[in-house]
Design an enzyme around this catalytic site. Structure first.
Site, PDB file in Angstrom:
ATOM      1  N   MET A  26      55.213  17.464  89.645  1.00  0.00           N
ATOM      2  CA  MET A  26      54.682  18.311  91.160  1.00  0.00           C
ATOM      3  C   MET A  26      53.300  18.780  91.014  1.00  0.00           C
ATOM      4  O   MET A  26      52.836  19.851  91.488  1.00  0.00           O
ATOM      5  CB  MET A  26      55.740  19.309  91.402  1.00  0.00           C
ATOM      6  N   HIS A  30      50.761  20.981  82.582  1.00  0.00           N
ATOM      7  CA  HIS A  30      50.673  21.574  81.446  1.00  0.00           C
ATOM      8  C   HIS A  30      50.853  20.651  80.110  1.00  0.00           C
ATOM      9  O   HIS A  30      51.228  19.331  80.376  1.00  0.00           O
ATOM     10  CB  HIS A  30      51.515  22.757  81.024  1.00  0.00           C
ATOM     11  N   GLY A  32      53.573  19.841  78.455  1.00  0.00           N
ATOM     12  CA  GLY A  32      54.617  19.237  78.320  1.00  0.00           C
ATOM     13  C   GLY A  32      54.453  17.930  79.181  1.00  0.00           C
ATOM     14  O   GLY A  32      55.017  16.894  78.848  1.00  0.00           O
ATOM     15  N   HIS A  33      54.036  18.034  80.626  1.00  0.00           N
ATOM     16  CA  HIS A  33      53.726  16.856  81.139  1.00  0.00           C
ATOM     17  C   HIS A  33      52.708  15.741  80.681  1.00  0.00           C
ATOM     18  O   HIS A  33      53.043  14.447  80.543  1.00  0.00           O
ATOM     19  CB  HIS A  33      52.761  17.082  82.531  1.00  0.00           C
ATOM     20  N   GLY A 144      61.201  15.216  81.630  1.00  0.00           N
ATOM     21  CA  GLY A 144      60.888  16.099  80.404  1.00  0.00           C
ATOM     22  C   GLY A 144      62.579  16.541  80.214  1.00  0.00           C
ATOM     23  O   GLY A 144      63.287  16.723  81.089  1.00  0.00           O
ATOM     24  N   ASP A 147      64.069  20.127  81.928  1.00  0.00           N
ATOM     25  CA  ASP A 147      65.022  19.925  83.057  1.00  0.00           C
ATOM     26  C   ASP A 147      65.887  18.782  82.775  1.00  0.00           C
ATOM     27  O   ASP A 147      66.225  17.866  83.283  1.00  0.00           O
ATOM     28  CB  ASP A 147      64.089  19.327  84.310  1.00  0.00           C
ATOM     29  N   LEU A 181      57.268  25.578  78.139  1.00  0.00           N
ATOM     30  CA  LEU A 181      56.235  25.554  79.286  1.00  0.00           C
ATOM     31  C   LEU A 181      56.651  25.146  80.475  1.00  0.00           C
ATOM     32  O   LEU A 181      57.609  24.365  80.649  1.00  0.00           O
ATOM     33  CB  LEU A 181      55.261  24.451  78.753  1.00  0.00           C
ATOM     34  N   SER A 183      55.481  25.210  84.864  1.00  0.00           N
ATOM     35  CA  SER A 183      54.513  25.557  85.921  1.00  0.00           C
ATOM     36  C   SER A 183      54.797  27.010  86.435  1.00  0.00           C
ATOM     37  O   SER A 183      54.036  27.659  86.825  1.00  0.00           O
ATOM     38  CB  SER A 183      54.733  24.501  87.345  1.00  0.00           C
ATOM     39  N   ARG A 184      56.075  27.359  86.327  1.00  0.00           N
ATOM     40  CA  ARG A 184      56.603  28.607  87.174  1.00  0.00           C
ATOM     41  C   ARG A 184      55.952  29.743  86.267  1.00  0.00           C
ATOM     42  O   ARG A 184      56.261  30.681  86.746  1.00  0.00           O
ATOM     43  CB  ARG A 184      57.967  28.743  87.559  1.00  0.00           C
TER      44      ARG A 184
HETATM   45  O1  PAF Z   1      60.520  17.655  87.759  1.00  0.00           O
HETATM   46  C1  PAF Z   1      59.938  17.768  88.621  1.00  0.00           C
HETATM   47  O2  PAF Z   1      58.621  18.121  88.503  1.00  0.00           O
HETATM   48  C2  PAF Z   1      60.408  17.140  89.992  1.00  0.00           C
HETATM   49  O3  PAF Z   1      61.726  17.645  90.103  1.00  0.00           O
HETATM   50  C3  PAF Z   1      60.028  15.711  90.256  1.00  0.00           C
HETATM   51  C4  PAF Z   1      60.921  14.922  89.199  1.00  0.00           C
HETATM   52  C5  PAF Z   1      58.938  15.416  90.307  1.00  0.00           C
HETATM   53  C6  PAF Z   1      60.654  15.380  91.647  1.00  0.00           C
HETATM   54  O4  PAF Z   1      59.883  15.959  92.617  1.00  0.00           O
END
Ligand code: PAF
Length: 279
Positions: A26, A30, A32-33, A144, A147, A181, A183-184
């Site tokens: 989304m 950071h 992590g992504h 990741g 989540d 890490l 985004s929030r």
């Molecule tokens: O983990 C996220 O950033 C979101 O839930 C995802 C998997 C991109 C779906 O919108």
């Protein structure tokens, strides 16, 4: 690296390739992504990162409007991490009309923990992830472990719908103090930022206790929640579950300790896997 907005353009760009690896995000990226992008790249497929803030997975009182949008910076970071295509659809590309067909994930995975406190969240996640899968048609997709529940829900959706996609998991990336890490984290003020690592610390303490042989799950959960509450957190849950299916914990099976709590106005989640419970 190409930035693509429309599904038709994405399909045209991917047509010459016989495979692709997708990293759904989304945005507000950071480290992590970026680690997920690197995992995707290791597979040798062209890497597509999607950036889409999915309204469908936010509740009416949640932070959809203020969710941090940092597109230009995200694109720079993705380029540096070895991404080949950024798929950044507009809302009208992914939802050209009001969505009436939804993916209903397995209740035992999706209606507990996050699903209990964010009703409809996993329906929104699965529906958009399936749309992204259909747009990109990836051979692999990377999610990741931060989540953790989302990872299990998506894996289960892929199995249930017989999608020909390998779901890979990336380890949670943490700051020095242990804070995962996210985004929030950008919402936290200075004082909250100093306090935030406590969530990971209490989960780590559960991990250590279970490794040392403790099986008093309820007590471990309650102690962790009390510790957070005593330091100003509003706790949604601290839970020890089976790692494979989020069922009630059993000694000797891989477990995971998960937590979600609000610090000021910011809701944080984290988890710790306990793969070898008695070691
Ligand atoms: O983990 C996220 O950033 C979101 O839930 C995802 C998997 C991109 C779906 O919108």
């Amino acid at each position: 690296m190409k930035v693509i907005e429309r599904i038709a353009d994405l399909r045209a760009a991917l047509a010459p390739h016989d495979s692709a690896a997708l990293v759904p995000t989304m945005g507000n990226l950071h480290a992590g992504h970026l680690s997920l992008v690197r995992i995707a790249a290791e597979r040798g497929h062209p890497v597509i990162a999607s950036i889409f803030v999915n309204r469908l997975q936010f509740g009416p009182s949640e932070d959809f409007e203020r969710y941090p949008r940092t597109f230009e910076r995200d694109v720079e970071l993705l380029e540096g991490a070895g991404c080949d295509y950024v798929f950044a659809p507009t809302e009208s590309q992914l939802y050209p009309e009001p969505q009436v067909c939804f993916v209903q994930p397995r209740a035992t995975l999706a209606d507990t923990l996050e699903g209990r406190f964010r009703p409809g969240f996993f329906v929104g996640v699965c529906t958009v992830v399936l749309k992204l899968f259909n747009a990109v048609q990836p051979r692999v997709a990377v999610f990741g472990k931060k989540d953790y529940q989302q990872l299990l829900v998506v894996r289960d959706m892929v199995a249930q719908l017989a999608l020909p996609i390998d779901i890979l998991a990336g380890e949670t990336v943490r700051e020095g103090g242990g804070l995962a890490l996210s985004s929030r984290n950008a919402y936290l003020d200075e004082r909250e930022r100093a306090e935030a690592p406590r969530l990971s610390a209490v989960l780590q303490r559960i991990e250590q206790s279970v490794r040392s042989g403790s099986t008093d799950w309820a007590r471990l959960e309650a102690d962790a929640a009390a510790n957070l509450a005593a330091h100003g957190w509003q706790v949604d849950y601290v839970a020890i579950r089976r790692g494979a299916d989020l069922g009630a914990p059993r000694a000797g099976t891989p477990l995971v300790a998960l937590g979600a709590a609000k610090l000021g106005g910011t809701r944080l989640i984290d988890n710790r896997e306990i793969v070898d419970p008695a070691r």
